[in-house]
Design a protein around this motif. Structure first.
Motif, PDB file in Angstrom:
ATOM      1  N   LYS A 180       0.828  -1.218   0.000  1.00  0.00           N
ATOM      2  CA  LYS A 180       0.000   0.000   0.000  1.00  0.00           C
ATOM      3  C   LYS A 180       0.859   1.264   0.000  1.00  0.00           C
ATOM      4  O   LYS A 180       0.465   2.304   0.530  1.00  0.00           O
ATOM      5  CB  LYS A 180      -0.989  -0.004   1.168  1.00  0.00           C
ATOM      6  N   ILE A 181       2.034   1.140  -0.598  1.00  0.00           N
ATOM      7  CA  ILE A 181       2.935   2.277  -0.747  1.00  0.00           C
ATOM      8  C   ILE A 181       3.093   2.565  -2.246  1.00  0.00           C
ATOM      9  O   ILE A 181       3.495   1.692  -3.011  1.00  0.00           O
ATOM     10  CB  ILE A 181       4.315   1.990  -0.121  1.00  0.00           C
ATOM     11  N   GLN A 182       2.763   3.770  -2.641  1.00  0.00           N
ATOM     12  CA  GLN A 182       2.820   4.140  -4.052  1.00  0.00           C
ATOM     13  C   GLN A 182       4.248   4.100  -4.578  1.00  0.00           C
ATOM     14  O   GLN A 182       5.179   4.573  -3.932  1.00  0.00           O
ATOM     15  CB  GLN A 182       2.246   5.551  -4.212  1.00  0.00           C
ATOM     16  N   ASP A 183       4.422   3.526  -5.770  1.00  0.00           N
ATOM     17  CA  ASP A 183       5.733   3.515  -6.414  1.00  0.00           C
ATOM     18  C   ASP A 183       6.208   4.940  -6.660  1.00  0.00           C
ATOM     19  O   ASP A 183       5.412   5.821  -7.005  1.00  0.00           O
ATOM     20  CB  ASP A 183       5.677   2.767  -7.748  1.00  0.00           C
ATOM     21  N   GLU A 184       7.513   5.149  -6.502  1.00  0.00           N
ATOM     22  CA  GLU A 184       8.064   6.492  -6.707  1.00  0.00           C
ATOM     23  C   GLU A 184       8.037   6.896  -8.178  1.00  0.00           C
ATOM     24  O   GLU A 184       7.758   8.046  -8.514  1.00  0.00           O
ATOM     25  CB  GLU A 184       9.504   6.556  -6.182  1.00  0.00           C
ATOM     26  N   LYS A 185       8.325   5.951  -9.055  1.00  0.00           N
ATOM     27  CA  LYS A 185       8.340   6.244 -10.483  1.00  0.00           C
ATOM     28  C   LYS A 185       7.028   5.793 -11.131  1.00  0.00           C
ATOM     29  O   LYS A 185       6.467   4.760 -10.763  1.00  0.00           O
ATOM     30  CB  LYS A 185       9.521   5.545 -11.150  1.00  0.00           C
ATOM     31  N   PRO A 186       6.532   6.555 -12.091  1.00  0.00           N
ATOM     32  CA  PRO A 186       5.292   6.156 -12.772  1.00  0.00           C
ATOM     33  C   PRO A 186       5.503   4.959 -13.679  1.00  0.00           C
ATOM     34  O   PRO A 186       6.618   4.690 -14.142  1.00  0.00           O
ATOM     35  CB  PRO A 186       4.931   7.400 -13.587  1.00  0.00           C
ATOM     36  N   LEU A 187       4.430   4.235 -13.927  1.00  0.00           N
ATOM     37  CA  LEU A 187       4.474   3.157 -14.916  1.00  0.00           C
ATOM     38  C   LEU A 187       4.837   3.735 -16.273  1.00  0.00           C
ATOM     39  O   LEU A 187       5.659   3.193 -17.008  1.00  0.00           O
ATOM     40  CB  LEU A 187       3.113   2.468 -15.001  1.00  0.00           C
ATOM     41  N   PHE A 188       4.195   4.831 -16.618  1.00  0.00           N
ATOM     42  CA  PHE A 188       4.474   5.609 -17.817  1.00  0.00           C
ATOM     43  C   PHE A 188       3.772   6.953 -17.687  1.00  0.00           C
ATOM     44  O   PHE A 188       2.996   7.173 -16.758  1.00  0.00           O
ATOM     45  CB  PHE A 188       4.027   4.886 -19.105  1.00  0.00           C
ATOM     46  N   LYS A 189       4.072   7.857 -18.616  1.00  0.00           N
ATOM     47  CA  LYS A 189       3.541   9.215 -18.554  1.00  0.00           C
ATOM     48  C   LYS A 189       2.690   9.531 -19.779  1.00  0.00           C
ATOM     49  O   LYS A 189       2.981   9.063 -20.886  1.00  0.00           O
ATOM     50  CB  LYS A 189       4.679  10.233 -18.464  1.00  0.00           C
ATOM     51  N   ILE A 190       1.650  10.338 -19.568  1.00  0.00           N
ATOM     52  CA  ILE A 190       0.861  10.866 -20.677  1.00  0.00           C
ATOM     53  C   ILE A 190       1.413  12.255 -20.991  1.00  0.00           C
ATOM     54  O   ILE A 190       1.428  13.139 -20.125  1.00  0.00           O
ATOM     55  CB  ILE A 190      -0.633  10.963 -20.315  1.00  0.00           C
ATOM     56  N   ASP A 191       1.859  12.447 -22.209  1.00  0.00           N
ATOM     57  CA  ASP A 191       2.470  13.705 -22.626  1.00  0.00           C
ATOM     58  C   ASP A 191       1.391  14.647 -23.166  1.00  0.00           C
ATOM     59  O   ASP A 191       0.762  14.366 -24.183  1.00  0.00           O
ATOM     60  CB  ASP A 191       3.521  13.428 -23.709  1.00  0.00           C
ATOM     61  N   MET A 192       1.197  15.775 -22.478  1.00  0.00           N
ATOM     62  CA  MET A 192       0.175  16.739 -22.900  1.00  0.00           C
ATOM     63  C   MET A 192       0.521  17.377 -24.247  1.00  0.00           C
ATOM     64  O   MET A 192      -0.337  17.990 -24.883  1.00  0.00           O
ATOM     65  CB  MET A 192       0.011  17.836 -21.850  1.00  0.00           C
ATOM     66  N   GLN A 193       1.774  17.230 -24.700  1.00  0.00           N
ATOM     67  CA  GLN A 193       2.179  17.783 -25.981  1.00  0.00           C
ATOM     68  C   GLN A 193       2.177  16.740 -27.102  1.00  0.00           C
ATOM     69  O   GLN A 193       2.621  17.026 -28.217  1.00  0.00           O
ATOM     70  CB  GLN A 193       3.566  18.425 -25.868  1.00  0.00           C
ATOM     71  N   ALA A 194       1.672  15.559 -26.806  1.00  0.00           N
ATOM     72  CA  ALA A 194       1.594  14.522 -27.839  1.00  0.00           C
ATOM     73  C   ALA A 194       0.710  15.009 -28.984  1.00  0.00           C
ATOM     74  O   ALA A 194      -0.276  15.726 -28.777  1.00  0.00           O
ATOM     75  CB  ALA A 194       1.025  13.238 -27.247  1.00  0.00           C
ATOM     76  N   LYS A 195       1.059  14.627 -30.210  1.00  0.00           N
ATOM     77  CA  LYS A 195       0.331  15.109 -31.385  1.00  0.00           C
ATOM     78  C   LYS A 195      -1.141  14.719 -31.352  1.00  0.00           C
ATOM     79  O   LYS A 195      -2.000  15.418 -31.905  1.00  0.00           O
ATOM     80  CB  LYS A 195       0.981  14.599 -32.670  1.00  0.00           C
ATOM     81  N   GLU A 196      -1.452  13.620 -30.677  1.00  0.00           N
ATOM     82  CA  GLU A 196      -2.849  13.173 -30.606  1.00  0.00           C
ATOM     83  C   GLU A 196      -3.729  14.162 -29.834  1.00  0.00           C
ATOM     84  O   GLU A 196      -4.948  14.164 -29.977  1.00  0.00           O
ATOM     85  CB  GLU A 196      -2.935  11.793 -29.946  1.00  0.00           C
ATOM     86  N   PHE A 197      -3.107  15.015 -29.002  1.00  0.00           N
ATOM     87  CA  PHE A 197      -3.857  15.999 -28.222  1.00  0.00           C
ATOM     88  C   PHE A 197      -3.959  17.355 -28.917  1.00  0.00           C
ATOM     89  O   PHE A 197      -4.475  18.306 -28.343  1.00  0.00           O
ATOM     90  CB  PHE A 197      -3.205  16.198 -26.848  1.00  0.00           C
ATOM     91  N   GLU A 198      -3.458  17.436 -30.136  1.00  0.00           N
ATOM     92  CA  GLU A 198      -3.381  18.726 -30.815  1.00  0.00           C
ATOM     93  C   GLU A 198      -4.730  19.440 -30.868  1.00  0.00           C
ATOM     94  O   GLU A 198      -4.816  20.656 -30.650  1.00  0.00           O
ATOM     95  CB  GLU A 198      -2.837  18.536 -32.239  1.00  0.00           C
ATOM     96  N   ALA A 199      -5.800  18.719 -31.140  1.00  0.00           N
ATOM     97  CA  ALA A 199      -7.124  19.335 -31.254  1.00  0.00           C
ATOM     98  C   ALA A 199      -7.705  19.753 -29.905  1.00  0.00           C
ATOM     99  O   ALA A 199      -8.671  20.507 -29.849  1.00  0.00           O
ATOM    100  CB  ALA A 199      -8.093  18.364 -31.942  1.00  0.00           C
ATOM    101  N   PHE A 200      -7.092  19.274 -28.817  1.00  0.00           N
ATOM    102  CA  PHE A 200      -7.628  19.546 -27.480  1.00  0.00           C
ATOM    103  C   PHE A 200      -6.690  20.423 -26.645  1.00  0.00           C
ATOM    104  O   PHE A 200      -6.977  20.700 -25.489  1.00  0.00           O
ATOM    105  CB  PHE A 200      -7.849  18.227 -26.733  1.00  0.00           C
ATOM    106  N   ARG A 201      -5.577  20.866 -27.243  1.00  0.00           N
ATOM    107  CA  ARG A 201      -4.540  21.540 -26.467  1.00  0.00           C
ATOM    108  C   ARG A 201      -5.047  22.832 -25.844  1.00  0.00           C
ATOM    109  O   ARG A 201      -5.789  23.595 -26.441  1.00  0.00           O
ATOM    110  CB  ARG A 201      -3.320  21.801 -27.353  1.00  0.00           C
TER     111      ARG A 201
END
Length: 287
Positions: A180-201
């Motif tokens: 019940k202790i959160q890992d220090e490093k993330p499994l992975f990150k969602i990049d807000m600058q990813a091209k898939e978010f271009e229409a929602f930036r």
């Protein structure tokens, strides 16, 4: 004169009926057009009871029951999809801003917006026990997402607003249930600058995508993350790669706040009432 008043009333009723029918036809036509252009289909829908107007988390229990929470009470409400009613409720804590629920067999885990997680052991029994543990997140992160990964026996969460690192990234973090202790490093990150978010930036990167809940597909292991502010559904591969973003029309998704799967992969999304009624939708996605 007496008969004249009757005629007036009768005429008004007819006019009202014609008007209602016209609006009904317009609504049906509008929905048909929306669905033609949408990347999803609505298979079934339920209006949720007023107790769940602010439904903030859902989790699959069995073929007839979906566990629900709302963001005011420390209560798990079991919603029966066959009767359209709440079958029973389980009080686990005092009032608070509860935003997400995940199930591991007989145990439930409910996340509060400040990052605290409540563990409700044997939540379906008459003798529950409830305790809590904290994560690395706090109120500024505005936590609304939680899911259980049976392959790793861990909870997975992600911030709605600010992440733990730079605003450009929002990490998915694992919380092993053994410690019940959160890992220090993330499994992975969602990049807000990813091209898939271009229409929602957004000008503020953290507002480009605001996770309101997540679930793991039981067959593919993909992460499905819903955004209630600007309704959309993000699908990540098991390794965190963006696969697709589905825009969710507000006609169906006024405020999508929670998501879950049945064991066979049936997708359910719940909407808060917003300006209408809270709904639970069974959804299929178009390829």
């Amino acid at each position: 004169m007496k008969y004249l008043s009757h005629y007036i009333i009768f005429g008004a009723l007819i006019f009202s009926g014609v008007l209602s029918y016209a609006f009904y036809k317009k609504s049906i036509a509008e929905e048909r057009k929306i669905l033609e252009n949408a990347s999803y289909n609505i298979v079934n829908s339920w209006e949720l009871p007023t107790l769940l107007d602010e439904v903030s988390g859902i989790a699959w229990v069995n073929d007839s029951t979906i566990a629900c929470i709302q963001d005011e009470d420390g209560v798990i409400y079991n919603f029966n999809i066959n009767t359209g009613e709440i079958s029973n409720d389980i009080i686990f804590a005092e009032g608070g801003d509860y935003e997400a629920i995940a199930l591991n067999e007989n145990d439930a885990y409910v996340m509060r917006s400040d990052g605290r997680i409540f563990e409700i052991k044997s939540f379906a029994s008459d003798a529950i026990t409830s305790r809590y543990f904290d994560t690395s997140f706090g109120s500024k992160n505005n936590m609304e997402s939680l899911t259980y990964n049976p392959k790793t026996n861990s909870l997975i969460t992600v911030a709605k607003d600010k992440g733990l690192a730079k605003d450009r990234y929002k990490g998915l973090y694992s919380i092993p249930l053994e410690t019940k202790i959160q890992d220090e490093k993330p499994l992975f990150k969602i990049d807000m600058q990813a091209k898939e978010f271009e229409a929602f930036r957004s000008k503020k990167e953290e507002k480009t995508f605001n996770p309101s809940d997540m679930a793991i597909h039981p067959k593919t292991g993909e992460y499905y993350i819903v955004d209630g502010k600007k309704p959309k559904l993000l699908i990540l591969s098991p390794t965190g790669k963006i696969k697709i973003i589905h825009e969710l029309n507000k006609f169906h998704f006024a405020q999508p706040e929670s998501i879950t799967f049945s064991p066979n992969g049936t997708l359910y999304i719940a909407n808060e009432a917003a300006d209408g009624v809270a709904t639970l939708l069974e959804v299929t996605l178009k390829k």
